[in-house]
Write an enzyme that holds these catalytic residues in place. Structure first.
Site, mmCIF file in Angstrom:
data_model
loop_
_atom_site.group_PDB
_atom_site.id
_atom_site.type_symbol
_atom_site.label_atom_id
_atom_site.label_comp_id
_atom_site.label_asym_id
_atom_site.label_seq_id
_atom_site.Cartn_x
_atom_site.Cartn_y
_atom_site.Cartn_z
ATOM 1 N N HIS A 49 0.754 -1.362 0.082
ATOM 2 C CA HIS A 49 -0.134 -0.047 0.049
ATOM 3 C C HIS A 49 0.762 1.322 -0.061
ATOM 4 O O HIS A 49 0.916 1.681 0.803
ATOM 5 C CB HIS A 49 -1.022 -0.068 1.116
ATOM 6 N N PHE A 50 1.484 1.822 -0.909
ATOM 7 C CA PHE A 50 1.620 1.161 -2.333
ATOM 8 C C PHE A 50 2.999 1.042 -2.339
ATOM 9 O O PHE A 50 4.009 1.776 -2.115
ATOM 10 C CB PHE A 50 1.083 2.060 -3.383
#
Length: 150
Positions: A49-50
């Site tokens: 994420h991410f």
């Protein structure tokens, strides 16, 4: 009152990777808390994420606020090793959540939570998370307190 990580672990059942409070700067039982979460690139959620632009999930910021709230909500905030052992504390509602800017590795979240109402079974709070004095997230939280013996 201030709490270090050992005192926090006496009061919360959470452990890595779900313990999201590192230190308490100020605690007034059943009224308010100011706590710190240091955000590191080593957090397990950053892997997905991410990967190209790591951002702390908003839901985890809300969880950090709820954990901070739990630290000042119980009358038995005595620091004994068995404090709260027969009680479960559940996040049951989030209202008016707003996310103002991303939280990234290297940020230090300042978690400020005030009680709006605390009873033996239900608690309501207003919380905000800040980085460098700027609000990054805020929400109204509702938590339920349940006996584990029920």
């Amino acid at each position: 009152m201030e709490l270090d990580i050992k005192e926090i672990q006496k009061r919360l059942p959470h452990r890595y990777p779900m313990l999201l409070v590192d230190r308490v700067l100020e605690l007034v039982p059943r009224e308010r808390v100011i706590a710190i979460k240091n955000v590191s690139i080593n957090e397990p959620f950053f892997e997905g994420h991410f990967p190209h632009m790591p951002v702390m999930p908003g839901v985890l910021i809300i969880e950090a606020l709820a954990q901070a709230a739990a630290l000042f909500s119980f009358p038995e905030v005595s620091g004994s090793d068995d404090a709260g052992q027969d009680t479960a504390y559940y996040l049951v509602g989030v209202d008016e959540a707003r996310f103002r800017r991303p939280v990234v590795p290297g940020d230090q979240l300042r978690l400020e939570v005030e009680a709006e109402r605390i009873s033996r079974v239900m608690c309501k709070y207003r919380g905000k998370a800040l980085v460098d004095g700027q609000v990054v997230a805020e929400a109204k939280l509702m938590c339920a307190i349940r006996s584990l013996s029920d």
